[in-house]
Write an enzyme that holds these catalytic residues in place. Structure first.
Site, mmCIF file in Angstrom:
data_model
loop_
_atom_site.group_PDB
_atom_site.id
_atom_site.type_symbol
_atom_site.label_atom_id
_atom_site.label_comp_id
_atom_site.label_asym_id
_atom_site.label_seq_id
_atom_site.Cartn_x
_atom_site.Cartn_y
_atom_site.Cartn_z
ATOM 1 N N HIS A 120 33.196 -8.704 1.988
ATOM 2 C CA HIS A 120 31.850 -7.220 2.236
ATOM 3 C C HIS A 120 30.363 -6.873 0.514
ATOM 4 O O HIS A 120 30.241 -6.240 0.578
ATOM 5 C CB HIS A 120 32.805 -5.779 2.071
ATOM 6 N N CYS B 291 10.775 -3.159 -4.946
ATOM 7 C CA CYS B 291 10.700 -4.643 -4.746
ATOM 8 C C CYS B 291 9.303 -4.986 -5.723
ATOM 9 O O CYS B 291 8.498 -3.855 -5.206
ATOM 10 C CB CYS B 291 10.665 -5.147 -3.642
ATOM 11 N N CYS C 179 11.708 -8.284 1.714
ATOM 12 C CA CYS C 179 11.754 -9.409 1.589
ATOM 13 C C CYS C 179 12.753 -9.879 1.021
ATOM 14 O O CYS C 179 12.637 -11.164 0.743
ATOM 15 C CB CYS C 179 10.368 -9.756 0.809
HETATM 16 C C1 BV8 Z 1 31.546 -4.121 11.830
HETATM 17 C C2 BV8 Z 1 31.459 -2.276 1.622
HETATM 18 C C3 BV8 Z 1 29.571 -5.230 13.364
HETATM 19 C C4 BV8 Z 1 30.591 -1.210 0.901
HETATM 20 C C5 BV8 Z 1 32.808 -0.889 3.456
HETATM 21 C C6 BV8 Z 1 36.475 -3.814 15.254
HETATM 22 C C7 BV8 Z 1 35.964 -5.366 15.219
HETATM 23 C C8 BV8 Z 1 34.839 -4.922 13.811
HETATM 24 C C9 BV8 Z 1 33.640 -3.963 13.751
HETATM 25 C C10 BV8 Z 1 34.532 -2.074 13.924
HETATM 26 C C11 BV8 Z 1 35.952 -2.504 15.324
HETATM 27 N N1 BV8 Z 1 36.606 -1.414 14.778
HETATM 28 C C12 BV8 Z 1 35.947 -0.505 14.106
HETATM 29 C C13 BV8 Z 1 34.970 -1.476 13.666
HETATM 30 C C14 BV8 Z 1 33.856 -1.071 13.112
HETATM 31 C C15 BV8 Z 1 33.310 -0.699 11.056
HETATM 32 C C16 BV8 Z 1 35.230 -0.643 10.859
HETATM 33 O O1 BV8 Z 1 35.676 -1.510 10.438
HETATM 34 N N2 BV8 Z 1 35.549 0.817 10.588
HETATM 35 C C17 BV8 Z 1 36.942 1.337 10.673
HETATM 36 C C18 BV8 Z 1 36.844 2.201 9.645
HETATM 37 C C19 BV8 Z 1 37.233 1.940 12.092
HETATM 38 N N3 BV8 Z 1 33.825 -1.996 10.913
HETATM 39 C C20 BV8 Z 1 32.105 -2.399 10.199
HETATM 40 O O2 BV8 Z 1 31.139 -1.699 10.907
HETATM 41 C C21 BV8 Z 1 31.855 -3.752 9.353
HETATM 42 N N4 BV8 Z 1 30.929 -4.194 10.795
HETATM 43 O O3 BV8 Z 1 31.621 -4.603 12.524
HETATM 44 O O4 BV8 Z 1 29.398 -4.776 12.356
HETATM 45 C C22 BV8 Z 1 28.508 -5.794 14.397
HETATM 46 C C23 BV8 Z 1 28.554 -6.766 14.927
HETATM 47 C C24 BV8 Z 1 27.789 -7.732 15.081
HETATM 48 C C25 BV8 Z 1 26.970 -8.014 14.553
HETATM 49 C C26 BV8 Z 1 26.302 -6.298 14.265
HETATM 50 C C27 BV8 Z 1 27.349 -6.079 14.009
HETATM 51 C C28 BV8 Z 1 31.623 -3.944 8.780
HETATM 52 C C29 BV8 Z 1 32.534 -2.628 7.880
HETATM 53 C C30 BV8 Z 1 32.273 -3.014 6.220
HETATM 54 C C31 BV8 Z 1 31.953 -1.815 5.456
HETATM 55 N N5 BV8 Z 1 32.123 -2.119 4.298
HETATM 56 N N6 BV8 Z 1 33.153 -1.584 2.067
HETATM 57 C C32 BV8 Z 1 31.192 -0.167 0.181
HETATM 58 O O5 BV8 Z 1 32.278 -0.690 -0.816
HETATM 59 O O6 BV8 Z 1 30.877 0.467 -0.201
HETATM 60 S S1 BV8 Z 1 34.637 -0.532 4.139
HETATM 61 C C33 BV8 Z 1 35.615 -0.936 2.894
HETATM 62 O O7 BV8 Z 1 37.090 -0.269 3.372
HETATM 63 C C34 BV8 Z 1 35.586 -1.658 1.708
HETATM 64 O O8 BV8 Z 1 34.855 -2.655 1.617
HETATM 65 C C35 BV8 Z 1 37.433 -1.684 1.659
HETATM 66 O O9 BV8 Z 1 37.274 -2.545 1.010
HETATM 67 C C36 BV8 Z 1 37.353 -1.740 2.947
HETATM 68 C C37 BV8 Z 1 38.582 -1.806 3.441
HETATM 69 O O10 BV8 Z 1 39.585 -0.712 2.814
HETATM 70 P P1 BV8 Z 1 41.325 -1.003 1.705
HETATM 71 O O11 BV8 Z 1 40.245 -2.048 0.729
HETATM 72 O O12 BV8 Z 1 41.769 -1.811 2.893
HETATM 73 O O13 BV8 Z 1 40.925 0.063 0.463
HETATM 74 P P2 BV8 Z 1 42.207 1.851 1.385
HETATM 75 O O14 BV8 Z 1 41.295 2.280 -0.048
HETATM 76 O O15 BV8 Z 1 41.314 2.251 3.240
HETATM 77 O O16 BV8 Z 1 43.267 0.806 0.846
HETATM 78 C C38 BV8 Z 1 44.003 1.235 -0.273
HETATM 79 C C39 BV8 Z 1 45.549 0.601 -0.201
HETATM 80 O O17 BV8 Z 1 45.417 0.089 -1.152
HETATM 81 C C40 BV8 Z 1 45.964 1.843 0.659
HETATM 82 O O18 BV8 Z 1 46.967 0.872 1.665
HETATM 83 C C41 BV8 Z 1 47.425 2.022 -0.645
HETATM 84 O O19 BV8 Z 1 48.497 2.690 -0.278
HETATM 85 C C42 BV8 Z 1 46.935 0.765 -1.442
HETATM 86 N N7 BV8 Z 1 47.034 1.388 -2.787
HETATM 87 C C43 BV8 Z 1 46.762 2.089 -4.227
HETATM 88 N N8 BV8 Z 1 47.144 1.590 -4.952
HETATM 89 C C44 BV8 Z 1 48.186 0.782 -4.970
HETATM 90 C C45 BV8 Z 1 47.717 0.361 -3.604
HETATM 91 N N9 BV8 Z 1 48.704 -0.819 -3.157
HETATM 92 C C46 BV8 Z 1 48.978 -2.033 -4.360
HETATM 93 N N10 BV8 Z 1 49.185 -1.402 -5.384
HETATM 94 C C47 BV8 Z 1 47.907 0.141 -5.577
HETATM 95 N N11 BV8 Z 1 48.258 0.472 -7.406
HETATM 96 ZN ZN ZN Z 2 9.812 -7.722 -1.888
#
Ligand code: BV8
Ligand code: ZN
Length: 246
Positions: free
Chosen positions: A117, A146, A128
């Site tokens: 990501h 830019c 650009c």
């Molecule tokens: C795309 C960057 C399409 C920005 C982020 C099926 C297939 C493809 C796409 C989709 C699909 N279904 C839905 C989609 C769309 C969407 C998606 O997945 N939506 C979800 C919410 C349903 N996906 C997209 O849009 C992706 N792009 O599909 O494009 C396409 C295809 C072709 C051509 C053009 C377009 C892009 C997704 C990327 C989004 N960007 N972040 C930023 O960070 O600002 S997402 C964001 O979520 C972060 O990157 C993060 O890393 C990611 C996942 O979250 P987690 O890391 O799991 O974090 P979370 O808080 O959820 O969980 C933390 C866990 O840790 C918990 O379980 C907790 O219990 C645990 N924990 C807590 N403390 C601890 C711990 N574990 C251990 N130790 C601890 N101490």
């Molecule tokens: Zn530029």
């Protein structure tokens, strides 16, 4: 911590290991997760901030949100979990496939990292595509422009609806197909296509170990679920590795 014999057997036989990590591995470094109790998504809606239309509608607000997160990332340090993963490189072919944009695996010294990501420390012009490090940008509180073409500069992270970096994702998939053990650490595994990676590993025959403080949608796919924090469990797994390989 007592580990099952099956897991210790898998460690003994393993050649290649991947760590699929999410925001949870950085929680103990003081970076809040997205969907956990203190998750940032709970307060803010991803659709309002982490997508390109939101950026075009309100570039200053989205830029400000990333500046706020960058400040937290800059003050954070890699924790015992990141460091243990780096140490695995001494015993196995080790690769990190991370959804995190905080560069803490890089700062912990891991050699092979696939940032699915992007990376919050990099920025580029939407016009650009020129890249800018933060120290090359005049920070005025508004979205920077830019100096080559006047275009808006955005963080080099993958927003919702955007494609993942193709080559990085392909390399991550190949490492998942080839690994003997896939650790799934600190992720709710709900964001796709990144969350396909552990499934790819499993269907290619890898042994799947989940490390999380709670059960997730993914837990039913794991061969072993270790409940606890990454910073506490990963060093314990490393201790077992050292006993096996001394
Ligand atoms: C795309 C960057 C399409 C920005 C982020 C099926 C297939 C493809 C796409 C989709 C699909 N279904 C839905 C989609 C769309 C969407 C998606 O997945 N939506 C979800 C919410 C349903 N996906 C997209 O849009 C992706 N792009 O599909 O494009 C396409 C295809 C072709 C051509 C053009 C377009 C892009 C997704 C990327 C989004 N960007 N972040 C930023 O960070 O600002 S997402 C964001 O979520 C972060 O990157 C993060 O890393 C990611 C996942 O979250 P987690 O890391 O799991 O974090 P979370 O808080 O959820 O969980 C933390 C866990 O840790 C918990 O379980 C907790 O219990 C645990 N924990 C807590 N403390 C601890 C711990 N574990 C251990 N130790 C601890 N101490
Ligand atoms: Zn530029």
């Amino acid at each position: 911590m007592i580990f099952p014999d099956k897991f210790l057997e898998k460690i003994k036989e393993a050649k290649s290991i991947i760590f699929f990590t999410g925001a949870g591995i950085s929680a103990e470094s003081g970076i809040s997760t997205f969907r956990g109790k203190d998750g940032i998504w709970n307060k803010l809606k991803p659709e309002e901030l982490a997508n390109f239309d939101a950026f075009l509608r309100n570039p200053d607000m989205v830029w400000e949100w990333y500046q706020y997160r960058r400040k937290i990332v800059n003050e954070a340090l890699p924790n015992a979990g990141h460091i243990a993963i780096k140490e695995f490189e001494k015993y196995f072919d080790t690769k990190v496939v991370t959804q995190n944009v905080d560069n803490l695996h890089g700062r912990a010294g891991s050699k092979t990292i696939y940032e699915l990501h992007g990376n919050i420390e990099r920025n580029y012009c939407i016009n650009c595509n020129s890249f800018f490090n933060l120290d090359e940008i005049e920070l005025t509180g508004e979205v920077p422009k830019c100096d080559k073409c006047g275009g808006l500069i955005r963080p080099d992270v993958v927003w919702f609806g955007e494609m993942l970096p193709q080559e990085t994702f392909m390399n991550a998939e190949i490492s998942a197909q080839r690994c003997d053990i896939c650790f799934v650490v600190g992720t709710s595994a709900v964001v796709y296509p990144a969350a396909y990676i552990p499934h790819t590993a499993k269907s290619a025959g890898a042994y799947l170990v989940e490390i999380n403080i709670e059960k997730t949608d993914f837990s039913s796919f794991a061969d072993l679920s270790l409940t606890g924090t990454a910073g506490e469990i990963l060093p314990k797994v490393l201790e077992e590795v050292k006993k096996i390989f001394i």
